[in-house]
Design an enzyme around this catalytic site. Structure first.
Site, PDB file in Angstrom:
ATOM      1  N   GLY A 279       0.819  -1.217   0.000  1.00  0.00           N
ATOM      2  CA  GLY A 279       0.000   0.000   0.000  1.00  0.00           C
ATOM      3  C   GLY A 279       0.844   1.254   0.000  1.00  0.00           C
ATOM      4  O   GLY A 279       1.011   1.902   1.040  1.00  0.00           O
TER       5      GLY A 279
ATOM      6  N   SER B 122       1.029   3.574  -3.336  1.00  0.00           N
ATOM      7  CA  SER B 122       0.452   4.598  -4.222  1.00  0.00           C
ATOM      8  C   SER B 122      -0.902   5.073  -3.723  1.00  0.00           C
ATOM      9  O   SER B 122      -1.675   4.312  -3.141  1.00  0.00           O
ATOM     10  CB  SER B 122       0.272   4.024  -5.630  1.00  0.00           C
TER      11      SER B 122
ATOM     12  N   GLU C  62      12.640  -4.619  -4.317  1.00  0.00           N
ATOM     13  CA  GLU C  62      11.775  -4.787  -5.479  1.00  0.00           C
ATOM     14  C   GLU C  62      12.567  -4.631  -6.764  1.00  0.00           C
ATOM     15  O   GLU C  62      12.418  -5.384  -7.698  1.00  0.00           O
ATOM     16  CB  GLU C  62      10.636  -3.765  -5.467  1.00  0.00           C
TER      17      GLU C  62
HETATM   18  C1  FAD Z   1       0.380  -3.173 -12.966  1.00  0.00           C
HETATM   19  C2  FAD Z   1       0.655  -2.229 -11.861  1.00  0.00           C
HETATM   20  C3  FAD Z   1       0.708  -2.700 -10.563  1.00  0.00           C
HETATM   21  C4  FAD Z   1       0.935  -1.821  -9.512  1.00  0.00           C
HETATM   22  N1  FAD Z   1       0.975  -2.313  -8.239  1.00  0.00           N
HETATM   23  C5  FAD Z   1       1.133  -1.472  -7.209  1.00  0.00           C
HETATM   24  C6  FAD Z   1       1.078  -1.956  -5.862  1.00  0.00           C
HETATM   25  O1  FAD Z   1       0.920  -3.149  -5.637  1.00  0.00           O
HETATM   26  N2  FAD Z   1       1.220  -1.088  -4.870  1.00  0.00           N
HETATM   27  C7  FAD Z   1       1.417   0.246  -5.078  1.00  0.00           C
HETATM   28  O2  FAD Z   1       1.568   0.994  -4.111  1.00  0.00           O
HETATM   29  N3  FAD Z   1       1.477   0.761  -6.340  1.00  0.00           N
HETATM   30  C8  FAD Z   1       1.332  -0.072  -7.402  1.00  0.00           C
HETATM   31  N4  FAD Z   1       1.382   0.428  -8.691  1.00  0.00           N
HETATM   32  C9  FAD Z   1       1.496   1.851  -8.875  1.00  0.00           C
HETATM   33  C10 FAD Z   1       2.807   2.360  -9.470  1.00  0.00           C
HETATM   34  O3  FAD Z   1       3.809   2.297  -8.512  1.00  0.00           O
HETATM   35  C11 FAD Z   1       2.498   3.793  -9.955  1.00  0.00           C
HETATM   36  O4  FAD Z   1       1.741   3.660 -11.112  1.00  0.00           O
HETATM   37  C12 FAD Z   1       3.713   4.603 -10.196  1.00  0.00           C
HETATM   38  O5  FAD Z   1       4.300   4.990  -8.987  1.00  0.00           O
HETATM   39  C13 FAD Z   1       3.404   5.860 -11.024  1.00  0.00           C
HETATM   40  O6  FAD Z   1       2.419   6.644 -10.406  1.00  0.00           O
HETATM   41  P1  FAD Z   1       1.142   7.157 -11.216  1.00  0.00           P
HETATM   42  O7  FAD Z   1       0.484   5.964 -11.803  1.00  0.00           O
HETATM   43  O8  FAD Z   1       0.339   8.016 -10.319  1.00  0.00           O
HETATM   44  O9  FAD Z   1       1.730   8.020 -12.418  1.00  0.00           O
HETATM   45  P2  FAD Z   1       2.013   9.588 -12.411  1.00  0.00           P
HETATM   46  O10 FAD Z   1       2.899   9.925 -11.259  1.00  0.00           O
HETATM   47  O11 FAD Z   1       0.739  10.321 -12.534  1.00  0.00           O
HETATM   48  O12 FAD Z   1       2.833   9.736 -13.733  1.00  0.00           O
HETATM   49  C14 FAD Z   1       2.258   9.823 -15.040  1.00  0.00           C
HETATM   50  C15 FAD Z   1       3.412   9.903 -16.038  1.00  0.00           C
HETATM   51  O13 FAD Z   1       4.155  11.113 -15.806  1.00  0.00           O
HETATM   52  C16 FAD Z   1       5.501  10.802 -15.587  1.00  0.00           C
HETATM   53  N5  FAD Z   1       6.031  11.712 -14.586  1.00  0.00           N
HETATM   54  C17 FAD Z   1       5.512  11.995 -13.361  1.00  0.00           C
HETATM   55  N6  FAD Z   1       6.256  12.888 -12.741  1.00  0.00           N
HETATM   56  C18 FAD Z   1       7.265  13.195 -13.555  1.00  0.00           C
HETATM   57  C19 FAD Z   1       8.395  14.055 -13.453  1.00  0.00           C
HETATM   58  N7  FAD Z   1       8.637  14.797 -12.397  1.00  0.00           N
HETATM   59  N8  FAD Z   1       9.214  14.098 -14.500  1.00  0.00           N
HETATM   60  C20 FAD Z   1       9.014  13.348 -15.598  1.00  0.00           C
HETATM   61  N9  FAD Z   1       7.977  12.501 -15.745  1.00  0.00           N
HETATM   62  C21 FAD Z   1       7.114  12.433 -14.730  1.00  0.00           C
HETATM   63  C22 FAD Z   1       5.535   9.356 -15.103  1.00  0.00           C
HETATM   64  O14 FAD Z   1       6.768   8.711 -15.382  1.00  0.00           O
HETATM   65  C23 FAD Z   1       4.393   8.746 -15.908  1.00  0.00           C
HETATM   66  O15 FAD Z   1       4.862   8.403 -17.183  1.00  0.00           O
HETATM   67  C24 FAD Z   1       1.141  -0.440  -9.773  1.00  0.00           C
HETATM   68  C25 FAD Z   1       1.089   0.042 -11.081  1.00  0.00           C
HETATM   69  C26 FAD Z   1       0.855  -0.830 -12.101  1.00  0.00           C
HETATM   70  C27 FAD Z   1       0.812  -0.291 -13.490  1.00  0.00           C
END
Ligand code: FAD
Length: 707
Positions: free
Chosen positions: A514, A516, A631
């Site tokens: 937990g 994100s 991880e």
């Molecule tokens: C299949 C899958 C399983 C997952 N499982 C888990 C889980 O078990 N537990 C958990 O806690 N999380 C989990 N996640 C979440 C994952 O860790 C997040 O998706 C990740 O941290 C990115 O956050 P976000 O999705 O909010 O993307 P955002 O932060 O909204 O980013 C959107 C895009 O913008 C880019 N970006 C953002 N900020 C910047 C910056 N400053 N400079 C350049 N580019 C930027 C990112 O690289 C991305 O391409 C999972 C995700 C997936 C896809």
């Protein structure tokens, strides 16, 4: 198995870096440096791979690679490459002992430099029919004729080792001194100024019988292998060059100011530098893996290293030019020298495409029109990887256990539950975890004190590989086993370890992560879920998202804000929270696969015991980051093995549809295969470094795996 250097190699690298930096910087390399070669010989580098019996140090390719990497970094202009990387391996592999005894001692001392003439571009894929020089009998001796257009260091070498075509269509190896009658050398104006070349015209060059150096069949067996070894050392040189391009670029962009700040502070520039690092570290991992293999499957590994290093160097050199702006386009700055050397290197010792073709032959079989000669050394020499005996026994044990247990009602789990298929047969896969536990296959790397088997990294890797080979299903318990358990072992209290580790090890307790939240993704420190101590319990309020397998788990580890009003990384705590309670609601989210592997998790005054905090209140960020380190390294290995199976399905599909001869398909499959091998090499490098350490290869591995 890893790219980690031994203490001796580390010392060699430091000496080489210091010596070349002071004697062979790129500026000197434009004009050559007369003293350089003498110094190299005095340091013993010319003796590195020459066997001790012939006056050398008898070290391996790995030590030569260390030298070549440093030499590539400094663009040093010396006969090091043509002698140590090219001529010496050829003699060692293909010449008779008598010839080695006569020639190698002087070479090991640096008193004699040699180059090689063996067909266009010195490609391991060239057959006897494509050799430039012909040899015919002349009494006891030989007469050689022909033109070799581009000979490395051909203007200065004391002799050339010439692989010539014989009258009967076979090959022979000859020693041709530069000063012999009939030898005309013409220095060339080469594109890469740091790598001089010359044409060698041989007109009726008469040689005594002893000038024939090979023993019967040695070239058939050894030439492609020797040139492949040189290709590997070229990869080492290219890794050094690519690393230098990054260093130069980072230094320059930090110093150069535009818009009132260093250009390195612009994210677009950082990303381009990061991409350079991704290429470099992938190539470095592939190189380390190939050097470690060094026999057996080495030619497969060489193909991966060769392709990755050639692509990395070109990419990094081209980016270095762009990121230096106008000055990058000038004669005085070094990126152009690297770019030219990178371009040069692509044409020699088998182009990247030729190596890809060899890989395609290996995984798809040869095309109908491919000849049966020495064109495809990787297909000829491919053999099972060399493993220590006990590792082989261990692999056999795993394979045998899997064959006996992944059967009956568990048979349907074969190859299921991998990426994109995570929800398949989830109930049965939970049971399977207990079967695994009964076999002692959970917690292989954990310390014995915590109920693990404390197996070395090599055996853990072997387990994952055999598990995947047997079609072992995607693991339901991997978050607990590979993420939480190492964190508890490092940061947990003895009570926490005693309470939580047994359930993970026995395959009965499943965990999810937990971290994100809707407002905290990439910016994880923006977490808003709150927690507070009240009535002897931790209470939680907030929401997590993208929580993999929450619907299949009993427990979740949560990072939450324990200090009211805190921001960023401060004031966070790491809690262990049971999911089966009224204050927790789990809502599945449908994924692009149509299945729901991840979830939203809502906490509405959820509770956990006061002692279910890992580390002290406020230590949450530190603990959470340590867990991410595990991880990046360990938890994905089992999954990546599934990709191998997917690739096999693609190969089968290509064959079934009759498109396996299509050059475009062959190239794409070869690239996928190379990509997988690189991923594996990266993982092995991380493991060799130690589980908790996060180096550039771990970041690159995570990046490549996710993509
Ligand atoms: C299949 C899958 C399983 C997952 N499982 C888990 C889980 O078990 N537990 C958990 O806690 N999380 C989990 N996640 C979440 C994952 O860790 C997040 O998706 C990740 O941290 C990115 O956050 P976000 O999705 O909010 O993307 P955002 O932060 O909204 O980013 C959107 C895009 O913008 C880019 N970006 C953002 N900020 C910047 C910056 N400053 N400079 C350049 N580019 C930027 C990112 O690289 C991305 O391409 C999972 C995700 C997936 C896809």
């Amino acid at each position: 198995m890893s790219a980690a250097l031994t203490e001796e190699q580390q010392a060699l690298q430091e000496t080489a870096a210091a010596y070349l930096a002071s004697h062979a910087n790129a500026r000197a390399s434009r004009d050559g440096d007369q003293a350089l070669w003498q110094g190299i010989a005095e340091l013993g580098w010319t003796a590195v791979i020459v066997p001790e019996a012939f006056g050398g140090l008898g070290l391996g390719l790995a030590e030569a690679a260390v030298l070549l990497e440093e030499s590539g970094r400094q663009l040093s202009r010396s006969p090091l490459f043509s002698s140590v990387a090219l001529a010496h391996p050829l003699l060692v592999r293909c010449a008779t002992d008598t010839a080695c005894q006569r020639l190698l001692p002087a070479m090991a001392e640096g008193r004699c430099t040699a180059t090689v003439i063996a067909g266009p571009g010195l490609s391991p894929f060239v057959g006897a029919g494509e050799l430039d020089i012909r040899a015919r009998r002349d009494g006891d001796g030989w007469v050689l004729d022909g033109l070799a257009c581009q000979v490395l260091d051909g203007d200065t070498a004391d002799m050339a080792l010439v692989v010539a075509r014989l009258e009967d269509g076979g090959m022979g190896l000859f020693e041709v001194a530069a000063g012999l009658a009939g030898v005309t050398r013409s220095p060339l104006e080469a594109w890469d100024l740091t790598r001089p070349q010359a044409g060698w015209q041989l007109d009726g060059v008469r040689l005594a019988a002893e000038a024939r150096l090979d023993s019967p069949g040695s070239l058939d067996d050894g030439l492609a292998g020797a040139l492949a070894a040189t290709a590997l050392l070229l990869a080492a040189e290219q890794v050094g060059g690519a690393a230098r391009c990054i260093e130069l670029t980072v230094a320059y962009t930090r110093e150069r100011q535009q818009f009132g700040r260093p250009v390195a502070t612009f994210q677009a520039v950082k990303h381009r530098c990061a991409q350079m690092m991704v290429h470099l570290e992938s190539a470095r991992s592939a190189l380390g893996s190939a050097l470690a293999a060094n026999s057996g499957a080495a030619l497969d590994e060489i193909a991966v290293a060769r392709v990755q290093a050639a692509e990395a160097y070109r990419f990094c050199a081209a980016e270095a030019i762009q990121l230096h702006g106008g000055v990058g386009f000038t004669w005085e700055y070094d990126p152009q020298l690297h770019f030219k050397r990178a371009q040069w290197g692509r044409q020699w010792f088998g182009t990247p495409d030729a190596w890809r073709a060899a890989v395609a032959d290996r995984v798809l079989g040869q095309t109908a029109d491919a000849s049966e000669d020495a064109r495809h050394p990787s297909a000829q020499h491919a053999a099972a990887p060399v493993h220590a005996i006990d590792e082989q026994a261990f692999r056999a044990e795993v394979a045998d256990w899997m064959a006996r247990h992944l059967t009956g009602r568990f048979e349907v789990l074969r190859h299921r539950g991998g990426p994109g298929d995570e929800t398949a047969h989830s109930e049965l896969r939970r049971e399977w975890e207990q079967v695994m536990a009964s076999g002692g296959w959970i917690g292989l790397g954990w310390p014995r004190a915590h109920g693990g088997r404390e197996l070395p990294v090599s055996l853990q890797v072997a387990f994952h590989e055999e598990y995947a080979r047997a079609g072992g299903p995607g693991r339901m318990g991997h978050i607990g086993e590979t993420l939480l358990a190492p964190t508890l072992i490092d940061f947990g209290t003895p009570e926490q370890q005693q309470r939580f580790l047994p359930g993970i090890r026995e395959g009965t307790a499943f965990w999810c992560q937990g971290y994100s939240e809707p407002g905290a993704g990439s910016d994880l420190a923006a977490i808003r879920t709150r927690c507070w101590l009240e009535d002897g319990k931790w209470h939680l309020q907030g929401q997590k998202v993208w929580t993999s397998l929450a619907h299949e788990s009993e427990w979740i580890f949560v990072i939450a804000r324990s200090t009211p009003g805190s921001v960023g990384r401060e004031g966070l705590s790491f809690l262990l929270v049971p999911l089966n309670q009224p204050g927790v609601e789990i809502r599945p989210i449908r994924q692009m696969t149509g299945e729901a592997e991840f979830n939203e998790v809502f906490f509405d005054d959820a509770c956990t015991a006061a002692e279910c905090i890992v580390g002290a209140p406020g230590d949450g960020w530190k603990v959470a980051m340590a867990l991410l380190g595990y991880e990046r390294g360990l938890s994905t290995l089992g999954q990546q093995m599934h990709f191998s199976h997917e690739l096999q399905l693609l190969i089968d599909a290509a064959r079934a549809r009759g498109v396996d001869h299509d050059p475009g398909i062959r190239r794409r499959i070869a690239d996928a295969w190379i990509g997988l091998r690189t991923l594996r090499a990266n993982a092995l490098r991380i493991f060799a470094r130690g589980e908790a350490a996060v180096g550039p290869e771990a970041l690159v591995y995570k990046y490549a795996w996710s993509n």
